[in-house]
Design a protein around this motif. Structure first.
Motif, PDB file in Angstrom:
ATOM      1  N   HIS A  30       0.849  -1.182   0.000  1.00 61.10           N
ATOM      2  CA  HIS A  30       0.000   0.000   0.000  1.00 61.10           C
ATOM      3  C   HIS A  30       0.887   1.235   0.000  1.00 61.10           C
ATOM      4  N   VAL A  31       0.831   1.995  -1.097  1.00 66.09           N
ATOM      5  CA  VAL A  31       1.604   3.230  -1.227  1.00 66.09           C
ATOM      6  C   VAL A  31       0.669   4.401  -0.959  1.00 66.09           C
ATOM      7  N   ARG A  32       0.945   5.162   0.073  1.00 67.85           N
ATOM      8  CA  ARG A  32       0.055   6.261   0.431  1.00 67.85           C
ATOM      9  C   ARG A  32       0.295   7.512  -0.416  1.00 67.85           C
ATOM     10  N   LEU A  87      -2.166  -7.743  -3.871  1.00 69.81           N
ATOM     11  CA  LEU A  87      -2.769  -6.460  -4.209  1.00 69.81           C
ATOM     12  C   LEU A  87      -1.755  -5.344  -4.017  1.00 69.81           C
ATOM     13  N   LEU A  88      -1.577  -4.539  -5.064  1.00 64.67           N
ATOM     14  CA  LEU A  88      -0.786  -3.311  -4.992  1.00 64.67           C
ATOM     15  C   LEU A  88      -1.758  -2.148  -5.041  1.00 64.67           C
ATOM     16  N   LEU A  89      -1.821  -1.380  -3.964  1.00 68.77           N
ATOM     17  CA  LEU A  89      -2.748  -0.259  -3.838  1.00 68.77           C
ATOM     18  C   LEU A  89      -1.952   1.037  -3.790  1.00 68.77           C
ATOM     19  N   ILE A  90      -2.253   1.951  -4.710  1.00 67.64           N
ATOM     20  CA  ILE A  90      -1.537   3.225  -4.800  1.00 67.64           C
ATOM     21  C   ILE A  90      -2.547   4.350  -4.629  1.00 67.64           C
ATOM     22  N   VAL A 124      -4.600  -1.423  -7.976  1.00 68.82           N
ATOM     23  CA  VAL A 124      -5.617  -0.377  -7.905  1.00 68.82           C
ATOM     24  C   VAL A 124      -4.904   0.952  -7.676  1.00 68.82           C
ATOM     25  N   VAL A 125      -5.105   1.882  -8.617  1.00 70.20           N
ATOM     26  CA  VAL A 125      -4.482   3.204  -8.549  1.00 70.20           C
ATOM     27  C   VAL A 125      -5.597   4.231  -8.409  1.00 70.20           C
ATOM     28  N   LYS A 126      -5.585   4.970  -7.311  1.00 67.89           N
ATOM     29  CA  LYS A 126      -6.668   5.926  -7.068  1.00 67.89           C
ATOM     30  C   LYS A 126      -6.499   7.216  -7.868  1.00 67.89           C
ATOM     31  N   GLY A 127      -5.330   7.393  -8.480  1.00 71.18           N
ATOM     32  CA  GLY A 127      -5.098   8.520  -9.365  1.00 71.18           C
ATOM     33  C   GLY A 127      -5.051   8.049 -10.805  1.00 71.18           C
TER      34      GLY A 127
END
Length: 228
Positions: free
Chosen positions: A89-91, A106-109, A127-130
């Motif tokens: 998880h990358v904040r 899962l890689l979450l960015i 999953v990339v939120k940007g």
């Protein structure tokens, strides 16, 4: 357990993490003063929790199995490269080639990801939120890539059977990548990924478009013999 990388070498930190045997009671680690160091917490094979208090350099969490790694900052090239399972998880933002060749987990960015996000992905969920950069999911074999924002040019170039979901605009599609119908099974798949990212019921899955392989590039066609 707290580890200060201004006092302990990166080699020593990784050696201690890699030597953990299952079961272990040393399940929580906090890494201080990472200062953009490369290859932090690579090659792990234990269900432990690691928090990195700052930015990391190249290949953090590479080859991860089972571990949950949270980065309280930005990540350099190749975050989660070849990861097998677990969570990274990358904040903040991630540089290019995030999740490259990943087989699972899962890689979450939280922020944006650079070029070639999910290159040659082999089962990982990203999953990339940007937004994501150009050539994302290039040669993606399996797994799912979700972008809440936009996607750069040549999305899904030479893709095999990976699934791509983009909420924003796509600058351009790569070779053999096409937009596909968002059917009920894909809505369910996408919702499950959004839920894992902590955004369930905040984002409507119908706002996304689905992309995947036209299956013309990797299947032999006599009409295209001259191109082989």
């Amino acid at each position: 357990m707290e580890i200060d990388l201004s006092a302990l070498s990166l080699r020593e930190l990784n050696a201690r993490l890699q030597q953990l045997k299952v079961p272990t009671n040393e399940t929580f680690w906090r890494v201080l003063n990472p200062n953009g160091a490369h290859a932090i917490a690579v090659g792990l094979d234990a269900p432990i929790n690691i928090e990195v208090a700052g930015h990391v350099g190249y290949f953090c969490g590479g080859m991860n199995k089972h571990a949950r790694i949270v980065i309280e900052g930005n990540a350099g090239q190749g975050i989660g490269e070849n990861m097998m399972s677990g969570l990274i998880h990358v904040r903040g933002d991630a540089s290019q080639s995030a999740g490259a060749t990943g087989h699972g987990g899962l890689l979450l960015i939280e922020g944006n990801a650079g070029a070639r996000c999910g290159i040659s992905m082999k089962g990982i969920d990203i999953v990339v939120k940007g937004s994501i950069g150009h050539l994302s999911a290039f040669m993606g074999q399996s797994g799912r890539l979700v972008a809440f924002g936009d996607a750069g040019d040549a999305l899904g170039d030479s893709i095999y059977e990976a699934h791509i979901y983009v909420r924003g605009k796509v600058e351009g599609l790569g070779a053999d990548c096409i937009e596909k119908e968002l059917r009920d099974e894909h809505r369910a798949e996408l919702f499950a990924l959004i839920e894992r990212a902590g955004e369930a019921h905040k984002i409507d899955v119908s706002e996304f478009r689905r992309y995947g392989s036209a299956r013309k590039l990797y299947n032999f066609n006599i009409d295209n013999a001259g191109a082989y």
